[in-house]
Enzyme design. Structure first.
Site, mmCIF file in Angstrom:
data_model
loop_
_atom_site.group_PDB
_atom_site.id
_atom_site.type_symbol
_atom_site.label_atom_id
_atom_site.label_comp_id
_atom_site.label_asym_id
_atom_site.label_seq_id
_atom_site.Cartn_x
_atom_site.Cartn_y
_atom_site.Cartn_z
ATOM 1 N N CYS A 157 -6.386 13.638 18.659
ATOM 2 C CA CYS A 157 -5.648 14.500 18.558
ATOM 3 C C CYS A 157 -6.458 16.392 17.631
ATOM 4 O O CYS A 157 -6.882 15.037 16.319
ATOM 5 C CB CYS A 157 -4.526 14.597 18.024
ATOM 6 S SG CYS A 157 -3.690 15.898 17.614
ATOM 7 N N CYS A 160 -4.694 17.463 14.345
ATOM 8 C CA CYS A 160 -4.773 17.002 13.541
ATOM 9 C C CYS A 160 -5.648 15.158 12.881
ATOM 10 O O CYS A 160 -5.265 15.629 11.246
ATOM 11 C CB CYS A 160 -3.457 15.499 14.024
ATOM 12 S SG CYS A 160 -2.144 16.090 14.617
#
Length: 195
Positions: A157, A160
């Site tokens: 991700c 993130c």
């Protein structure tokens, strides 16, 4: 060559506290041809668990977070035992699993938002996700953010990873510490695949 006759595999098992009889299709295949990759894996695992930028408890907890993320029961047990040996508390072990659960949620959600970057509706809505474990972690904010970064890197991700990398730096982590932590995540992910 049989797995139990493969000295490198048995040494890896001893280092990690894994039963000598443990087997996997990948290990059987690699052991049958005496693959050099087994030795590479053993050396890589030893190197990342012995990082000079983290203590042994931290490396065991980070390894546990990856094993938990990958749902690898043998390695979850092994790294919980290693973390306990390095005086990790029940609360720290539980929070490691909680961190993985929160990152599993966040990584899916924010990866979706990233994929849909031009879609205003998705990106302007409040997330509406509870994450109270992140507010005052028993692991400490810097280490919790470091663990969040590692799990996010394993899960791919980008949002993130970027967010947690900035946060962990704000909490005092150095780039060499971050680099070693992510390298550890990569190696333990590989270990999960082989074991």
């Amino acid at each position: 060559m049989d797995i139990q006759q493969n000295e490198t595999i048995q040494n890896l098992y001893t280092d990690l506290g894994i039963d000598a009889g443990h087997s996997s299709p990948a290990l059987k295949s690699m052991s049958a041809v005496d693959s050099r990759s087994i030795k590479d894996l053993k050396l890589n695992v030893s190197a990342v668990l012995g990082s000079s930028n983290m203590n042994r408890k931290e490396t065991a907890l980070l390894a546990l977070s990856v094993a938990s993320n990958e749902k690898h029961e043998v390695l979850i047990d092994a790294f919980e035992a290693l973390a306990r040996k390095e005086s990790a508390s029940d609360a720290e072990l539980a929070e490691t699993h909680a961190c993985v659960a929160v990152m599993s949620t966040n990584n899916v959600f924010y990866r979706f938002r990233h994929y849909m970057e031009g879609a205003d509706y998705y990106n302007n809505q409040p997330a509406g996700l509870r994450m109270s474990v992140m507010m005052n972690p028993v692991l400490g904010k810097e280490f919790f953010e470091l663990m969040s970064l590692v799990v996010s890197a394993v899960n791919g991700c980008q949002r993130c990873v970027t967010s947690h990398e900035a946060s962990v730096k704000q909490h005092g982590a150095t780039e060499p510490r971050i680099y070693d932590a992510v390298r550890l995540g990569a190696v333990i992910k590989s270990l999960c695949v082989i074991l």
